[in-house]
Each structure stands twice: as structure tokens, then as C-alpha cells.
Design a protein around this motif. Structure first.
Motif, PDB file in Angstrom:
ATOM      1  N   ASN A 224      32.967  29.449 -61.109  1.00  0.00           N
ATOM      2  CA  ASN A 224      33.783  29.847 -62.261  1.00  0.00           C
ATOM      3  C   ASN A 224      33.169  29.374 -63.575  1.00  0.00           C
ATOM      4  O   ASN A 224      33.260  30.060 -64.589  1.00  0.00           O
ATOM      5  CB  ASN A 224      35.201  29.278 -62.126  1.00  0.00           C
ATOM      6  CG  ASN A 224      35.906  29.783 -60.889  1.00  0.00           C
ATOM      7  OD1 ASN A 224      35.583  30.850 -60.361  1.00  0.00           O
ATOM      8  ND2 ASN A 224      36.873  29.013 -60.402  1.00  0.00           N
ATOM      9  N   VAL A 234      38.233  33.844 -66.786  1.00  0.00           N
ATOM     10  CA  VAL A 234      38.572  33.369 -65.441  1.00  0.00           C
ATOM     11  C   VAL A 234      40.026  32.934 -65.332  1.00  0.00           C
ATOM     12  O   VAL A 234      40.418  32.305 -64.352  1.00  0.00           O
ATOM     13  CB  VAL A 234      37.628  32.221 -65.017  1.00  0.00           C
ATOM     14  CG1 VAL A 234      36.188  32.717 -64.921  1.00  0.00           C
ATOM     15  CG2 VAL A 234      37.746  31.030 -65.948  1.00  0.00           C
ATOM     16  N   SER A 237      41.774  29.604 -63.629  1.00  0.00           N
ATOM     17  CA  SER A 237      40.910  29.071 -62.578  1.00  0.00           C
ATOM     18  C   SER A 237      40.290  27.742 -62.992  1.00  0.00           C
ATOM     19  O   SER A 237      40.077  27.481 -64.180  1.00  0.00           O
ATOM     20  CB  SER A 237      39.778  30.057 -62.267  1.00  0.00           C
ATOM     21  OG  SER A 237      40.287  31.340 -62.000  1.00  0.00           O
ATOM     22  N   ALA A 239      37.582  25.476 -63.963  1.00  0.00           N
ATOM     23  CA  ALA A 239      36.273  25.699 -64.596  1.00  0.00           C
ATOM     24  C   ALA A 239      36.028  24.565 -65.584  1.00  0.00           C
ATOM     25  O   ALA A 239      36.962  24.083 -66.230  1.00  0.00           O
ATOM     26  CB  ALA A 239      36.222  27.047 -65.315  1.00  0.00           C
ATOM     27  N   ALA A 267      36.710  38.547 -56.904  1.00  0.00           N
ATOM     28  CA  ALA A 267      37.364  37.293 -56.545  1.00  0.00           C
ATOM     29  C   ALA A 267      38.745  37.543 -55.965  1.00  0.00           C
ATOM     30  O   ALA A 267      39.405  38.538 -56.295  1.00  0.00           O
ATOM     31  CB  ALA A 267      37.486  36.401 -57.785  1.00  0.00           C
ATOM     32  N   ILE A 293      41.327  31.953 -59.485  1.00  0.00           N
ATOM     33  CA  ILE A 293      40.344  32.370 -58.477  1.00  0.00           C
ATOM     34  C   ILE A 293      40.298  31.302 -57.391  1.00  0.00           C
ATOM     35  O   ILE A 293      39.969  30.146 -57.664  1.00  0.00           O
ATOM     36  CB  ILE A 293      38.955  32.551 -59.107  1.00  0.00           C
ATOM     37  CG1 ILE A 293      38.971  33.674 -60.146  1.00  0.00           C
ATOM     38  CG2 ILE A 293      37.916  32.835 -58.012  1.00  0.00           C
ATOM     39  CD1 ILE A 293      37.682  33.810 -60.930  1.00  0.00           C
TER      40      ILE A 293
END
Length: 406
Positions: A224, A234, A237, A239, A267, A293
Motif C-alpha cells: 500500500n 488507498v 488501508s 500505509a 485488491a 485493502i
């Protein structure tokens, strides 16, 4: 690969042999051992030495005690070792001094003695020369069979190799030979599959691998960060936004070294981090702002399978998604089973390691089919990072004492 001597080079009949193994096994709250894998891996070397008439003296650490701690004693492991080994294993409640020396002197040919936790003495982790000398008085030869502790320059993992004739045990030998096949003298193309939560924990690993492999598959939460660096939204998610420039630098380094980076192209997204959560696959241009994700998508699974098909050697560390939660283990499990199938067919050399990796491969029932699965944890990661391992370097003939007598 460091040149090293093996048990094939050692004359052990009637000689006291100090064998460093790793018996640092997990226990439950009641002190019962819950996994004997590491003990079982140490027994072939100990058994071979005993069968060849050596007087075997076993060294190991356990936990991180600050001085003597009955909860960290190796005493309960002696009967487990004996059961697996199929022969008696005596125990001495110290690792140096009169108790240990008397127990070592009393050994007969083919007998086995387990000494107390090496970390009960501060000199172990300090690699103190006086502690090394005290250990060395117990034996005539030294065998290191603890690759999992080889990244530590401790008295029993590194110091002893400089004062006694030193040899690699069978588990150490197998590990080093497998790792050589993975990155040092591999069949090409070489593909590395690296997953896990954070780029920050595997930065050195990624920077080393892009200089050595032909393709690098990046999965898990760290993917990510790479996607974010390339402008992909993203959502919620995991990251590391502050490491986006670092991810770009790794991508640029890979390009310079001719290493293809393979990132997810779709994803599996969920809105709750829990097993069985509602989920759906999305293309990277449509990740919902409120979604997370949690696994690679079906198109990405096919890309990973194709990368494995292209590989002659696969090096694997880390899951591709939140494998501990079903159904977000699907990408990891499918990749593992495909790699196992290719390995069974003789088309792939597959080397894997790391705690989460082993758990994921077990979940996929793929461990037995991989060429080699390392239980070494930190040592395996440092090898992947390209760092020298003190316990391995010390086995080099160049590091041997002036008079070996072997």
C-alpha cells in the motif's frame, strides 16, 4: 557463502564436543512446551555425534533472563530431548564452573549432557573472553548447529569458534546450503516475494534484494505504501505515508539494477478488520475512501502465479495480505500452494523463512513441499538484508584458532 567445515571433517570419537543448538521453544502459561520443532531439528546432529562416539555437551539459550530464573531453566527440556533422541540426556544445572566441568568430565563415549541456560551468565551476551574460556574448558571441539542465533556475536555462538576447532552441524549446514541456493548461487530467474505490514521493518531487506533478484513481488500492507507513492488512493488501508519517498527510491533502484517490481493491480477491500468481514474486489482506480485493502485481488493473484511460473528460484518472506483473517488469506494461500506445486514438479527451488511466513505456509499445507523453510527468524532476515552473520563468519577456516588439532 562463507567456507566452513562440517561434521564430515571432524574426528569426534572419544572427544568432548560442545554443540550449540537453539532450544528456545515456545511455552504456555503453565510452562509446557507447545512446539518442539526446534528441538527436533537439533537432534540429528546430536544423535550423529553420539553414534560416532563423541561425548556430547549441548549448549543453548532460553528466553531473556536477567541472571538465574527458574522459569527460564532448560531442565524441563532434557527429557523432551531424550524422548526425541531415543537415548538418555543428562542435565547439569550450570553452564560453567565446577558443576558443569564435573558433569562434562563424567561423560562416556556416546553420552549426551545438556547444560543450563547460557544466558544465566552475563558473559554470554557480552561475548566475554573469560566466559568463552570457561566454556572452552568443557570441550575439545565446537559444533554450531544454531543458525537461528547466528546473527548474535555471543560467547556460545561466535566466541567459541575462535578458541576451539569449529564445525557446522547438520542443521546449520542444510540452512547455509539452502540459502546459497536462494541468493548466492541461485538458478535464475530469481523472484523474491516480500510481504508484511510495514516498509519500515523491511527497508534494508528491500534495498538489498533489488540488487540481487530478477523480480520482486511486494505484498501485504507494505504494498500500500508503494501504491500510495505512485498516486493510488488507498482509502483507510494501512500505509506509511511518510515513507512514500523511500518507496519511490526503491523503485528507482530496482529499475537501475534491472529488477522488475510487481505490485498489486487490484485488491480485496473490507470495511471491518475482522474474520468474515464483508468484502469486495476493486481495481486500484476505485478503492473506496472508507475501505481497507486486506488482500491482493484475483488479478493480482494471477500475476503472482505468473511470476512464480517464470522463476527458477523463489525466496519468500511475509504474507500477501491479512492472512490471519479469513477470507483475506486467499492470496497468500493460493501463491503458497502454487509455489509448492512447482517445487514438487522439480521446476522451482523455493526458500522461505520468518514466523508469519511459516504460519502462512502451514495454513496452506505447503511447508513440506518447499525446498527449505527456515525457522531462524532474525538470522534469516539479516541474511536477506545482506548482513554478515557473526556465528557463520566464525566458522570460516580463516577465523579458526592457530592450533586446531582436529
Amino acid at each position: 557463502m562463507t567456507a566452513f567445515r562440517t561434521l564430515d571433517d571432524a574426528d569426534v570419537q572419544g572427544r568432548r564436543v560442545l554443540v550449540r543448538v537453539d532450544l528456545n521453544v515456545p511455552k504456555d502459561d503453565d510452562g509446557n512446551v507447545t512446539d518442539t520443532t526446534r528441538i527436533a531439528r537439533a537432534m540429528p546432529t546430536i544423535g550423529e555425534l553420539a553414534d560416532r562416539g563423541a561425548r556430547v555437551i549441548v549448549l543453548s539459550h532460553f528466553g531473556r533472563p536477567k541472571g538465574r530464573d527458574p522459569k527460564e531453566s532448560l531442565s524441563p527440556l532434557a527429557p523432551i530431548c531424550a524422548d526425541i533422541l531415543g537415548r538418555p540426556v543428562a542435565f547439569a544445572d550450570d553452564v560453567v564452573g565446577e558443576v558443569a566441568e564435573h558433569a562434562a568430565a563424567a561423560l562416556g563415549d556416546g553420552e549426551v549432557l545438556l547444560l543450563e541456560n547460557t544466558r544465566f551468565h552475563a558473559g554470554e551476551e557480552k561475548n566475554d573472553p573469560d566466559f568463552v574460556a570457561a566454556l572452552a574448558r568443557l570441550g575439545e571441539l565446537y559444533v554450531n548447529d544454531a543458525f537461528s542465533a547466528a546473527h548474535r556475536a555471543h560467547a556460545s555462538t561466535e566466541g567459541l569458534a575462535h578458541v576451539l576447532p569449529a564445525f557446522a552441524g547438520r542443521t546449520m549446514q542444510a540452512e547455509l546450503e539452502a540459502l546459497a541456493k536462494g541468493l548466492e548461487t541461485p538458478r535464475r530467474p530469481v523472484v523474491a516475494l516480500i510481504g508484511g505490514a510495514k516498509v519500515s521493518t523491511k527497508l534494508a531487506l528491500l534495498e538489498n534484494l533489488v540488487t540481487k533478484v530478477d523480480a520482486l513481488v511486494v505484498g501485504g500492507g507494505m504494498a500500500n505504501t508503494f501504491l500510495l507513492a505512485q498516486g493510488v488512493a488507498v482509502g483507510k488501508s494501512l500505509a506509511e505515508r511518510d515513507l512514500a519517498p523511500t518507496a519511490l527510491r526503491i523503485l528507482e533502484a530496482a529499475d537501475r539494477h534491472g529488477c522488475t517490481i510487481i505490485l498489486p493491480v487490484d485488491a480485496v477491500v473490507a470495511w471491518d478488520f475482522k474474520a468474515g468481514a464483508e468484502n469486495r474486489a476493486y481495481g486500484l482506480d476505485a478503492i473506496p475512501e472508507d475501505g481497507m485493502i486486506l488482500d491482493i485481488g484475483p488479478q493480482s493473484v494471477e500475476r503472482v502465479r505468473a511470476a512464480i511460473d517464470d522463476a527458477a528460484t523463489l525466496v519468500w518472506n511475509g504474507p500477501l495480505g491479512a492472512f490471519e483473517l479469513e477470507p483475506f488469506d486467499r492470496g497468500t494461500v493460493e501463491a503458497a500452494r502454487h509455489a509448492a506445486q512447482r517445487t514438487r514438479g522439480g521446476k522451482l527451488v523455493s526458500v522461505a523463512g520468518g514466523g508469519d511466513t511459516i504460519a502462512a505456509l502451514n495454513k496452506a499445507d505447503a511447508v513440506a513441499d518447499f525446498t527449505y523453510v527456515s525457522t531462524a527468524g532474525g538470522a534469516f532476515l539479516e541474511w536477506l538484508e545482506g548482513k554478515p552473520l557473526p556465528g557463520v563468519a566464525a566458522l570460516s577456516p580463516a577465523a579458526a584458532p592457530a592450533t586446531t588439532g582436529a
